[in-house]
Design an enzyme around this catalytic site. Structure first.
Site, PDB file in Angstrom:
ATOM      1  N   HIS A 319       5.296   0.246  -0.530  1.00 31.49           N
ATOM      2  CA  HIS A 319       3.920   0.606  -0.193  1.00 31.49           C
ATOM      3  C   HIS A 319       2.955   0.156  -1.302  1.00 31.49           C
ATOM      4  O   HIS A 319       1.985  -0.557  -1.047  1.00 31.49           O
ATOM      5  CB  HIS A 319       3.830   2.127   0.015  1.00 31.49           C
ATOM      6  CG  HIS A 319       2.441   2.607   0.296  1.00 31.49           C
ATOM      7  ND1 HIS A 319       1.982   2.835   1.565  1.00 31.49           N
ATOM      8  CD2 HIS A 319       1.403   2.891  -0.530  1.00 31.49           C
ATOM      9  CE1 HIS A 319       0.715   3.234   1.512  1.00 31.49           C
ATOM     10  NE2 HIS A 319       0.347   3.287   0.247  1.00 31.49           N
ATOM     11  N   GLU A 320       3.250   0.543  -2.532  1.00 32.57           N
ATOM     12  CA  GLU A 320       2.339   0.195  -3.631  1.00 32.57           C
ATOM     13  C   GLU A 320       2.282  -1.322  -3.825  1.00 32.57           C
ATOM     14  O   GLU A 320       1.218  -1.873  -4.111  1.00 32.57           O
ATOM     15  CB  GLU A 320       2.742   0.905  -4.928  1.00 32.57           C
ATOM     16  CG  GLU A 320       2.841   2.430  -4.840  1.00 32.57           C
ATOM     17  CD  GLU A 320       1.659   3.108  -4.158  1.00 32.57           C
ATOM     18  OE1 GLU A 320       0.548   2.549  -4.182  1.00 32.57           O
ATOM     19  OE2 GLU A 320       1.854   4.193  -3.572  1.00 32.57           O
ATOM     20  N   HIS A 323      -0.026  -3.011  -1.380  1.00 28.92           N
ATOM     21  CA  HIS A 323      -1.439  -2.922  -1.765  1.00 28.92           C
ATOM     22  C   HIS A 323      -1.895  -4.156  -2.558  1.00 28.92           C
ATOM     23  O   HIS A 323      -3.100  -4.390  -2.673  1.00 28.92           O
ATOM     24  CB  HIS A 323      -1.686  -1.686  -2.630  1.00 28.92           C
ATOM     25  CG  HIS A 323      -1.992  -0.432  -1.860  1.00 28.92           C
ATOM     26  ND1 HIS A 323      -3.023  -0.349  -0.951  1.00 28.92           N
ATOM     27  CD2 HIS A 323      -1.417   0.794  -1.886  1.00 28.92           C
ATOM     28  CE1 HIS A 323      -3.076   0.881  -0.449  1.00 28.92           C
ATOM     29  NE2 HIS A 323      -2.099   1.601  -0.996  1.00 28.92           N
TER      30      HIS A 323
HETATM   31  N1  BES Z   1      -3.795   4.487  -3.180  1.00 29.63           N
HETATM   32  C1  BES Z   1      -2.940   5.566  -2.848  1.00 29.63           C
HETATM   33  C2  BES Z   1      -3.157   6.785  -3.703  1.00 29.63           C
HETATM   34  C3  BES Z   1      -4.531   7.437  -3.575  1.00 29.63           C
HETATM   35  C4  BES Z   1      -5.123   7.598  -2.361  1.00 29.63           C
HETATM   36  C5  BES Z   1      -5.168   7.914  -4.694  1.00 29.63           C
HETATM   37  C6  BES Z   1      -6.375   8.195  -2.270  1.00 29.63           C
HETATM   38  C7  BES Z   1      -6.395   8.512  -4.600  1.00 29.63           C
HETATM   39  C8  BES Z   1      -7.017   8.639  -3.390  1.00 29.63           C
HETATM   40  C9  BES Z   1      -1.464   5.162  -2.934  1.00 29.63           C
HETATM   41  O1  BES Z   1      -1.216   3.862  -2.546  1.00 29.63           O
HETATM   42  C10 BES Z   1      -0.707   6.023  -1.951  1.00 29.63           C
HETATM   43  O2  BES Z   1      -0.979   5.926  -0.788  1.00 29.63           O
HETATM   44  N2  BES Z   1       0.227   6.845  -2.424  1.00 29.63           N
HETATM   45  C11 BES Z   1       1.011   7.722  -1.583  1.00 29.63           C
HETATM   46  C12 BES Z   1       2.387   7.176  -1.361  1.00 29.63           C
HETATM   47  C13 BES Z   1       2.554   6.315  -0.177  1.00 29.63           C
HETATM   48  C14 BES Z   1       3.998   5.908  -0.009  1.00 29.63           C
HETATM   49  C15 BES Z   1       2.047   6.895   1.108  1.00 29.63           C
HETATM   50  C16 BES Z   1       1.173   9.046  -2.290  1.00 29.63           C
HETATM   51  O3  BES Z   1       0.833   9.114  -3.472  1.00 29.63           O
HETATM   52  O4  BES Z   1       1.672   9.970  -1.682  1.00 29.63           O
HETATM   53 ZN    ZN Z   2      -1.514   3.574  -0.496  1.00 28.85          ZN
END
Ligand code: BES
Ligand code: ZN
Length: 627
Positions: A319-320, A323
């Site tokens: 996922h990351e 991005h």
């Molecule tokens: N970019 C997000 C994290 C985020 C979102 C930070 C909104 C601040 C505001 C990151 O890519 C993300 O989505 N992380 C998820 C994990 C993912 C596998 C769904 C998380 O941290 O749970």
């Molecule tokens: Zn994300």
């Protein structure tokens, strides 16, 4: 296999409607014009849309003992439109002085606006090139978590990390803090000797003896991707362009878990074009990290809770990594367009996992995602405005509106496009989308117009089938939402059914179950499991002491509901160390509404609160302390 719900009904409806001279208005007519300058980002006070901000040079010192960062932010600007001032976002920053082209300048700091912070006004003229801000961070910097040694894995050295998304970069750098503004950066960071500093930039892989680290990010990025971590860290390579940083006591486990990260990058490139950022490394943070992961360019930040020992939770890295295309190459213009970052990324993540692990595996991810979507819609309410893909976050803390809707409704909308247009055609479209929008920002309306011109073209049938308006500008889950017809979960449902009818757990057919099948098994349990049923599952499968954080979290939720106290000591340990909001919020919420557990919830929270990130404290205070 993908099944479109209600396709038959839709066909009959269309036939009926065709007979009564009904025409849906063409989708494009409902969209706003495509002029990129027409969008407004309500979450920045900066005027960087009219003064062009090119480059940032940071020169900062990280004071671990006093818990602040102090130094200078030197902005290179181009004031071609002859604006009278440069306005930067700040939050809880002390501004000591400002130099404009080397000369001391006046400045004005507005009073604080809730969530947004204080606008910093700096007078400039047509020829101004450099604005240098001398500043220091405050005690309420929402981006910073300062850890005492005992809050780290190795418990030997202090640790600092930043989390800038969505609007927190302004609490550690005076900057234009909106996703629609990009700049390059360089940095000189001084940290206590013996510690390593890392940024979302070109990084070193060894600790030096001066404590001074230099960084370069020559690709323009928005402020929410600015990141810094400081701690007793070490590096291990995976292949020539990937690797992992972690505390020493964690590095071997991390290296094992991330064995396939190099392959992931190759797989992603095969799907949607070259990886544009040079290296791809992952930094494993201490357990208090409030997120699963954060896509800081060149250096993903991630929680140690995905190190399960069996590589079962590495889709988070996919996922990351994804991005690096959706989000970091092509960026949502405002937080109202957040689904363009996250929905695309979830779709992309599952395509990577399908390539690496096969379609049965990715279908499990799709199915779990659909469960999350439907739970979120139930939780928010099916008519809630926050269940539209296009959000309206004006006047609010964006974090409150950034829910699973963007992730799961967004990714399912893309899955629908794939199913309806055909995979090859959709993939060609996405390759072109990423190539043509690289290093640009995009609004929902730009995307829909682009899709109409490049993917749908004259295919009115496809346009009708997608029902775009209902997805983007309507609430809940649209009727044409695709669902994975998953064989593996079907078998799990059968076994759960047998258990609920009295079959002993060790007689169940579970031999080759993956973590996802276990998760599905537990998620499908009724709310009124008895203590005896819980005890029999625990005896057979040792669920209270599982190493898998996702399974543990779900199990503890069931334990609270059933008042199954043998699981509570392990749950308390989990809550005391892990800071991931996704795990904490459901458990504390469940305790706060379960009469027998309210006191326990308060007690554990009081003890653990200091281990949580400031933003997690904010949201948990509301849940546990009803603040
Ligand atoms: N970019 C997000 C994290 C985020 C979102 C930070 C909104 C601040 C505001 C990151 O890519 C993300 O989505 N992380 C998820 C994990 C993912 C596998 C769904 C998380 O941290 O749970
Ligand atoms: Zn994300």
């Amino acid at each position: 296999m993908y099944i479109l719900k209600n396709t038959g009904i839709a066909v009959i409806m269309l036939l009926l409607l065709a007979g009564c001279n009904f025409r849906r208005k063409p989708i494009v007519s409902t969209l706003k014009p495509v002029d990129p300058k027409q969008w407004i980002d309500e979450h920045t006070l900066s005027n960087a849309d009219s003064v062009s901000v090119k480059h940032l040079h940071l020169d900062i010192k990280v004071n671990m003992a006093e818990k602040h960062i102090a130094g200078t932010a030197l902005w290179t600007i181009d004031n071609a439109h002859n604006q009278k001032e440069l306005v930067l976002d700040t939050y809880d920053l002390t501004i000591d002085s400002i130099l404009v082209d080397g000369t001391k300048s006046d400045f004005h700091l507005d009073s604080l606006i809730e969530f947004l912070g204080s606008a910093l006004h700096i007078p400039i003229n047509e020829n101004t090139k450099f604005v240098k801000v001398y500043y220091k961070t405050g005690p309420n910097a929402r981006a910073l978590q300062w850890l005492e040694p005992q809050q780290t894995h190795d418990k030997k050295s202090p640790f600092l990390y930043t989390q800038s998304e969505s609007i927190y970069a302004r609490s550690w750098i005076p900057c234009p803090d909106g996703p629609g503004v990009r700049f390059t950066y360089s940095a000189r960071v001084q940290v206590p000797e013996g510690l390593m500093a890392l940024m979302s930039a070109r990084n070193t892989d060894v600790v030096n003896d001066t404590g001074v680290y230099e960084f370069e990010m020559e690709i323009p990025i928005p402020a929410y991707l600015m990141a810094l971590a400081v701690g007793d860290l070490t590096f291990r390579g995976i292949d020539e362009r990937t690797g992992v940083y972690a505390e020493r006591g964690m590095i071997d486990d991390a290296r094992y878990e991330f064995e396939n990260v190099g392959r992931m990058v190759g797989s992603a490139e095969q799907l949607y074009g070259p990886y544009q950022w040079g290296r791809y490394d992952v930094l494993v943070l201490p357990p208090g990290f409030p997120l699963g992961g954060m896509e800081n360019p060149r250096l993903t930040f991630c929680t140690p809770t995905i190190i399960a020992g069996d590589r079962s939770l590495v889709s988070l890295i996919a996922h990351e990594l994804a991005h690096s295309w959706s989000g970091n190459l092509v960026t949502n213009a405002t937080w109202n367009d957040f689904w363009l970052n996250e929905g695309f990324t979830v779709y992309f993540e599952r395509r990577i996992m399908e390539q690496l692990m096969g379609v049965n595996y990715s279908d499990m991810l799709w199915d779990l995602g659909y469960q999350d979507l439907s739970n979120t819609v139930i939780h928010l309410g099916p008519e809630n405005r926050d269940t539209w893909l296009k959000l309206d976050l004006k006047g609010r803390d964006p974090d409150d509106g950034l829910t699973d809707i963007a992730y799961e409704k967004g990714s399912h909308f893309l899955k629908l496009m794939e199913v309806e247009a055909g995979r090859d055609r959709f993939d060609r479209f996405l390759v072109r989308y990423f190539a043509e929008h690289s290093f640009k920002t995009i609004t929902t309306e730009d995307f829909l117009n682009y899709m109409d011109t490049v993917l749908i073209k004259k295919d009115t049938n496809l346009r009708k089938k997608l029902n775009i308006d209902e997805w983007v500008y309507g609430p809940g889950i649209p009727k044409n939402c695709p669902r994975a017809g998953n064989v593996l979960f079907g078998k799990v449902d059968l076994e759960r059914g047998k258990f609920l009818e009295g079959l002993e757990p060790d007689k169940m057919d579970h031999v080759k179950w993956s973590a996802h099948e276990w998760l599905h098994f537990l998620r499908g349990m009724p709310r009124d499991l008895t203590k005896e049923q819980m005890a029999s599952l625990d005896r057979a499968f040792k669920l209270s002491t599982t190493n898998n954080s996702e399974i543990a979290d779900m199990w503890y939720l069931l334990a609270i509901r059933a008042n199954y106290s043998p699981a509570f000591p392990e749950m308390e340990r989990f809550l005391n160390t892990v800071g991931r909001r996704k795990f904490l919020e459901p458990l504390y919420t469940e305790m706060s509404v379960t009469p027998n557990c309210v006191d326990m919830g308060r007690r554990i929270y009081e003890k653990s609160r200091q281990n949580y990130h400031p933003l997690a404290q904010e949201s948990l205070d509301k849940i546990v302390l009803k603040k």
